[in-house]
Design an enzyme around this catalytic site. Structure first.
Site, short mmCIF file in Angstrom:
data_model
loop_
_atom_site.label_atom_id
_atom_site.label_comp_id
_atom_site.label_asym_id
_atom_site.label_seq_id
_atom_site.Cartn_x
_atom_site.Cartn_y
_atom_site.Cartn_z
N GLY A 61 0.81 -1.21 0.00
CA GLY A 61 0.00 0.00 0.00
C GLY A 61 0.85 1.26 0.00
O GLY A 61 1.89 1.33 0.65
N THR A 69 -0.98 5.33 -9.79
CA THR A 69 -0.27 6.19 -10.74
C THR A 69 0.40 5.36 -11.83
O THR A 69 0.33 5.69 -13.02
CB THR A 69 0.79 7.04 -10.01
N ASP A 110 -9.29 -2.35 -6.08
CA ASP A 110 -8.97 -1.93 -4.72
C ASP A 110 -10.22 -1.29 -4.11
O ASP A 110 -10.75 -0.33 -4.67
CB ASP A 110 -7.82 -0.91 -4.75
N ASP A 115 -5.66 -2.27 -11.60
CA ASP A 115 -5.04 -1.57 -10.48
C ASP A 115 -5.51 -2.28 -9.22
O ASP A 115 -6.64 -2.12 -8.78
CB ASP A 115 -5.48 -0.10 -10.48
#
Length: 349
Positions: free
Chosen positions: A29, A35, A57, A145
């Site tokens: 994390g 990004t 997430d 992601d």
């Protein structure tokens, strides 16, 4: 090994591998996974027809990164005609699916009961539905992601969990097939045990087929790869090593590591120390204190970057991304920063 034989320190290999369909981005994390995912999506959009970014997430950040609202359905990203994003939560999807089941739908209720009877299978089943949905959306490549490492590894283990669960169900079917059929028919108010059993098992088989297809794709390096993201600190490097080992156990390809928040990637601590020794005396006291702390942090980073190259430099594409003095938010900043993934800072300059 000759320097010419070392992997290129960029993610250009992912952009050039046109067969890739699934790209997972994960790590500890707070290391910059979102990004990196967004920048990778931006670069892929240059060469692919349709690119999808998916956040799995629960603490979604895609909306914040692109500075626009992104929901549970593919949302076009402003400034692109071939890049979309969506934010989903597997556990919430599972709960919604269970709540949507009609009380009179006996087969649906039995299916939900089966899901709840095996730890982790409810989220796994939801993930299989997600994969089915994503496959139907007809995108060239999907970038995931993911959540922090533990959640990501659980997500990637779902195909194995489901395969074991279904193997158990089929074993029970072979041993107690008649009883299962009679119980199913009784619960559904019918009098045809064979048809009732086939209806339930047919739904299971359909889900199993999706999972088998997903599992095969995950373990095919021409279709799936995993990008490990870290920062040059002990806990992050340690977590990356654990992640690489676990991915290997699952048979998932991983040969790219992104190291974020690097202080001056083009210089090392010795160069900066030499400058400080030559010029430090002329600086004000406050400036000397700032430089001293900066150099200490740079030495620590260099140590862990060195360990990273010792561990992975011969086989992995290790990309060093600089720490900036501004946040990478919004399409234009993401576009600019993404260029460093494929054309990194020259360490020899």
């Amino acid at each position: 090994m000759d320097d010419l034989d070392l992997p290129d320190p960029s993610l250009k290999n992912i952009i050039d591998q046109t067969t890739l369909q699934w790209v997972f981005v994960g790590g500890k994390g707070g290391v910059g996974k979102t990004t990196t995912s967004c920048c990778l999506g931006v670069q892929l959009a240059k060469s692919r027809t349709k690119v999808l970014l998916v956040s799995t997430d629960p603490a979604h950040n895609l909306s914040d990164a692109f500075c626009q609202k992104i929901g549970r359905e593919p949302t076009p990203i402003h400034g692109f005609d071939n890049l979309c994003a969506m934010e989903i939560d597997a556990s919430q999807e599972a709960e919604s699916e269970i709540e949507a089941t009609d009380d009179n739908d006996v087969f649906g209720q039995m299916f939900n009961d089966l899901q709840n009877s095996i730890p982790g299978i409810d989220e796994a089943m939801s993930f299989s539905e997600l994969m089915k949905q994503v496959q139907q959306l007809d995108f060239d490549v999907v970038v995931f992601d993911t959540a922090p490492t533990g959640h990501t590894l659980r997500l990637l283990s779902f195909p194995t969990i489901l395969e074991k669960a279904f193997a158990k169900v089929w074993e029970l079917k072979d041993r107690f097939g008649g009883l299962i059929g009679q119980a199913t028919a009784l619960m559904s108010g019918g009098n045809n045990p064979a048809a009732a059993q086939e209806q339930l098992l047919g739904k299971l088989e359909e889900t199993r087929a999706v999972i088998n297809k997903v599992n095969q794709a995950f373990q095919d390096p021409t279709k799936t790869t995993f990008v490990c993201v870290c920062i040059p600190e002990f806990l992050s490097i340690y977590e990356t090593e654990r992640l690489v080992q676990e991915l290997s156990k699952y048979g998932i390809d991983s040969h790219n590591i992104v190291v974020n928040q690097v202080l001056f990637p083009e210089k090392d601590a010795e160069e900066l120390s030499a400058w400080y020794e030559a010029n430090g005396a002329t600086l004000p006291k406050e400036a000397r204190e700032i430089c001293s702390k900066l150099l200490a942090r740079k030495r620590m980073q260099d140590k862990y970057i060195g360990q990273c190259f010792d561990l992975y430099g011969d086989d992995f594409h290790v990309v060093l991304m600089p720490l900036l003095d501004y946040e990478v938010r919004g399409v234009e900043k993401l576009k600019t920063f993404s260029e460093l993934l494929v054309d990194p800072v020259d360490m020899d300059e």
